[in-house]
Design a protein around this motif. Sequence first.
Motif, PDB file in Angstrom:
ATOM      1  N   LEU A 142      -7.172   8.054   6.882  1.00 44.97           N
ATOM      2  CA  LEU A 142      -7.920   7.259   7.855  1.00 44.97           C
ATOM      3  C   LEU A 142      -9.006   6.443   7.160  1.00 44.97           C
ATOM      4  O   LEU A 142      -9.181   5.243   7.440  1.00 44.97           O
ATOM      5  N   ARG A 143      -9.746   7.084   6.267  1.00 45.49           N
ATOM      6  CA  ARG A 143     -10.800   6.354   5.555  1.00 45.49           C
ATOM      7  C   ARG A 143     -10.214   5.266   4.658  1.00 45.49           C
ATOM      8  O   ARG A 143     -10.790   4.180   4.518  1.00 45.49           O
ATOM      9  N   TYR A 144      -9.067   5.559   4.072  1.00 45.34           N
ATOM     10  CA  TYR A 144      -8.438   4.570   3.194  1.00 45.34           C
ATOM     11  C   TYR A 144      -8.009   3.336   3.990  1.00 45.34           C
ATOM     12  O   TYR A 144      -8.226   2.194   3.561  1.00 45.34           O
ATOM     13  N   GLY A 145      -7.408   3.560   5.170  1.00 43.32           N
ATOM     14  CA  GLY A 145      -7.036   2.424   6.009  1.00 43.32           C
ATOM     15  C   GLY A 145      -8.238   1.625   6.451  1.00 43.32           C
ATOM     16  O   GLY A 145      -8.199   0.386   6.488  1.00 43.32           O
TER      17      GLY A 145
ATOM     18  N   LEU B 214      -1.596  13.188  14.049  1.00 44.22           N
ATOM     19  CA  LEU B 214      -1.298  12.571  12.754  1.00 44.22           C
ATOM     20  C   LEU B 214      -0.905  13.628  11.726  1.00 44.22           C
ATOM     21  O   LEU B 214       0.009  13.400  10.920  1.00 44.22           O
ATOM     22  N   ALA B 215      -1.577  14.757  11.746  1.00 44.28           N
ATOM     23  CA  ALA B 215      -1.279  15.798  10.766  1.00 44.28           C
ATOM     24  C   ALA B 215       0.065  16.456  11.041  1.00 44.28           C
ATOM     25  O   ALA B 215       0.866  16.671  10.116  1.00 44.28           O
ATOM     26  N   GLU B 216       0.361  16.758  12.283  1.00 42.93           N
ATOM     27  CA  GLU B 216       1.585  17.483  12.604  1.00 42.93           C
ATOM     28  C   GLU B 216       2.814  16.587  12.590  1.00 42.93           C
ATOM     29  O   GLU B 216       3.886  16.991  12.131  1.00 42.93           O
TER      30      GLU B 216
ATOM     31  N   VAL C 212       1.418   6.254   9.286  1.00 40.50           N
ATOM     32  CA  VAL C 212       0.796   6.110  10.601  1.00 40.50           C
ATOM     33  C   VAL C 212      -0.706   6.374  10.515  1.00 40.50           C
ATOM     34  O   VAL C 212      -1.503   5.702  11.179  1.00 40.50           O
ATOM     35  N   ALA C 213      -1.118   7.331   9.681  1.00 39.09           N
ATOM     36  CA  ALA C 213      -2.541   7.625   9.525  1.00 39.09           C
ATOM     37  C   ALA C 213      -3.281   6.455   8.881  1.00 39.09           C
ATOM     38  O   ALA C 213      -4.365   6.070   9.334  1.00 39.09           O
TER      39      ALA C 213
ATOM     40  N   VAL D 115       0.851  -1.188   0.000  1.00 41.11           N
ATOM     41  CA  VAL D 115       0.000   0.000   0.000  1.00 41.11           C
ATOM     42  C   VAL D 115       0.887   1.239   0.000  1.00 41.11           C
ATOM     43  O   VAL D 115       1.671   1.438   0.923  1.00 41.11           O
ATOM     44  N   ASP D 116       0.778   2.058  -1.017  1.00 40.92           N
ATOM     45  CA  ASP D 116       1.477   3.340  -1.052  1.00 40.92           C
ATOM     46  C   ASP D 116       0.681   4.359  -0.240  1.00 40.92           C
ATOM     47  O   ASP D 116      -0.514   4.544  -0.467  1.00 40.92           O
ATOM     48  N   THR D 117       1.352   5.016   0.689  1.00 34.39           N
ATOM     49  CA  THR D 117       0.718   6.032   1.520  1.00 34.39           C
ATOM     50  C   THR D 117       1.312   7.401   1.204  1.00 34.39           C
ATOM     51  O   THR D 117       2.408   7.493   0.635  1.00 34.39           O
ATOM     52  N   PRO D 118       0.632   8.485   1.554  1.00 30.77           N
ATOM     53  CA  PRO D 118       1.171   9.825   1.264  1.00 30.77           C
ATOM     54  C   PRO D 118       2.509  10.056   1.948  1.00 30.77           C
ATOM     55  O   PRO D 118       2.705   9.692   3.114  1.00 30.77           O
TER      56      PRO D 118
END
Length: 650
Positions: free
Chosen positions: A388-391, A475-477, A483-484, A365-368
């Motif tokens: 989060l929705r993707y996970g 998660l954003a900072e 991790v998200a 899975v490629d994540t941002p």
Amino acid sequence: MSVDGWNTVLVLGGIRSGKSEFAESLVTDAPVVRYLATAAEGDPEDTEWASRLAAHRARRPGSWSTEETAADPRRLADVLASAQPNETLLVDDLGGWVTVLLDPDHQPADDVATIAELAEAIRACPARVVLVSPEVGLSLVPTTPLGRAFTDALGAANRAVADACDAVVLVVAGQPAWLKPAVPPATAAGAVPAAPATRTAPVGSGPVGVDSADVEPTPEVQLPDVLTHTPPAAPNQEPGNPWAAPTMALPMVATGLVIQPGMELPMPDEYTGPQAVDRLATLDVPGAGLGVLDRVVGFAAATQGTSTPVAWNSVRVLLLHGDHAGGASAGTVAGESARRAGQARAGQGALARLAAESGASLQVVDTPGAAPMEDQPALTLEQVESALRYGWRLAEQAADAGVQLLVLAACGAGTEAAAAAVLAATAGAEPPAVLGRVITHSGEIDDAAWMIRCAAVRDALHRTRRSPRGAKDVLAELGGGDVAVATGVLLGATARRMPVLLDGPVGLAAGMVSRDLAGQARHWCLLADDGGHPAVRLAADVLGLTPLLDLRLDLGEGANALVALPLLRSVLSLAAALPVHPSLAGGGEPDQGAEEPEETEPEETEPEDTEPEDTEPEDTEPDYAEPEPAGPGPATTGADEQPASGWRAG
């Protein structure tokens, strides 16, 4: 505000339930909203009612336009009928509309026909419409005729409008529960994904399964959709199977799944776990038993809902690939993580080979990618929501495919520093204490790179010292895309009652973050080995996860767990297959205890004494009184002169 193909939504809720706020959140993406206010101004001396109306007005953005429909109940249907397809309408609320409808000034009128006109206008309305209405069906029947007339009319209106709307949601204490449809369209059979479907093939029968990594993220870091339709029934979905328990899914709104703090997700069964561990003491084994691995049996029993759990046959490994820029990735070779991910896709490398040996499927899975956290937020809040929705959807996809256990893995550059930053923000850890030493590919220790990583985490924490410490903010900072997504996987797996085997800093950091979103998630996690990693040790201690093994393997995230997986399967298979010891079968203990009274004195004294009073206390005393000690005490070394009485211990 189209809700995954739904055009009209009815939001129900009790008094102060948060229904209006939730309805307003559904239309925040619309550039212009027509707010249809149905309530009359009321008594000018009623300051409390006036303050309520003022609070509603204050929440509306300046781009919204407000229209009053209290003058004529039929005007609401006329507005809906004349709305354009590009408009968004918010009606708040139907309770005020029914109040005006029943007003004597509008009588005589055919209330039933007016309600039917409104439902038909909603059904034919080309615009996007959200309607708010009080739910009166859960309250007592009013004692006054006017109160009964209001509840009857509003109940009839709610039923008619709910039948006309595409979706209905009930808000209770601020928590939305979607009533129609019960399953979001994205998970319905026959749904067509907006992006190419993912592919996952079992390892061992060919190349390792490939995931949505086929679709490269756009510059805006838009994650691809995941195939979430229901496939043909898997073997584990047969009635009576432990994994056939009911599952749950979150509602779908304009932005996708609603993931918010304080969600109530399922918990493992609190009774079957201890029952399964107690049962181990009765098995026919020559030794003392399974030792600390009895926790595996207890965990599997609780998550499967049975005291005789079976081994996990269908296992999927989710390998999350996402790099962290800046000082977090100091000491890593550029492109190394991409090479590892490519190996896994090609069925090569340690993780793919171990997956093949275990018969597990592997999904890459490629994540941002994350921005330098010392200089700026790793992700935007919008990217966090998407991740989060993707996970969550990844977990749903696995559950729909019959997967019984997820293994969470990661292979990004800078993941250890990101996990250390998350731990520092959520558990108050000191970055140098949870950052492991940097080992180069030649086996040398790179202390300079380690110091750069520590400095990056320190600067990130200083930059965010006044920022909120909510789950999504962390998660954003600090957390980043991997991790998200991992957090979304844990939440989705919890909702689908699917256990997760953690391995490495990313999974444990996700576990720390998930506590604020759904505290139940950690109870579905199992940690095979901490690998000697300081961040994993601390996070496991905070989450209450005791490692089952102490092998100190360092084969990469996910690979360490796959090494332990055959052992865990063997323990479960053994516990399920072994019979009960012959001495305990058929109530062995009671039989042994029943023979002892024949050897004791009471049977010999019965024919000698003619007074029945002497025998009655001997028969009844053990039922309610503690028996007298049979000897002087544990310090004596002599044999007891009196025979033992009662059941044998052990």
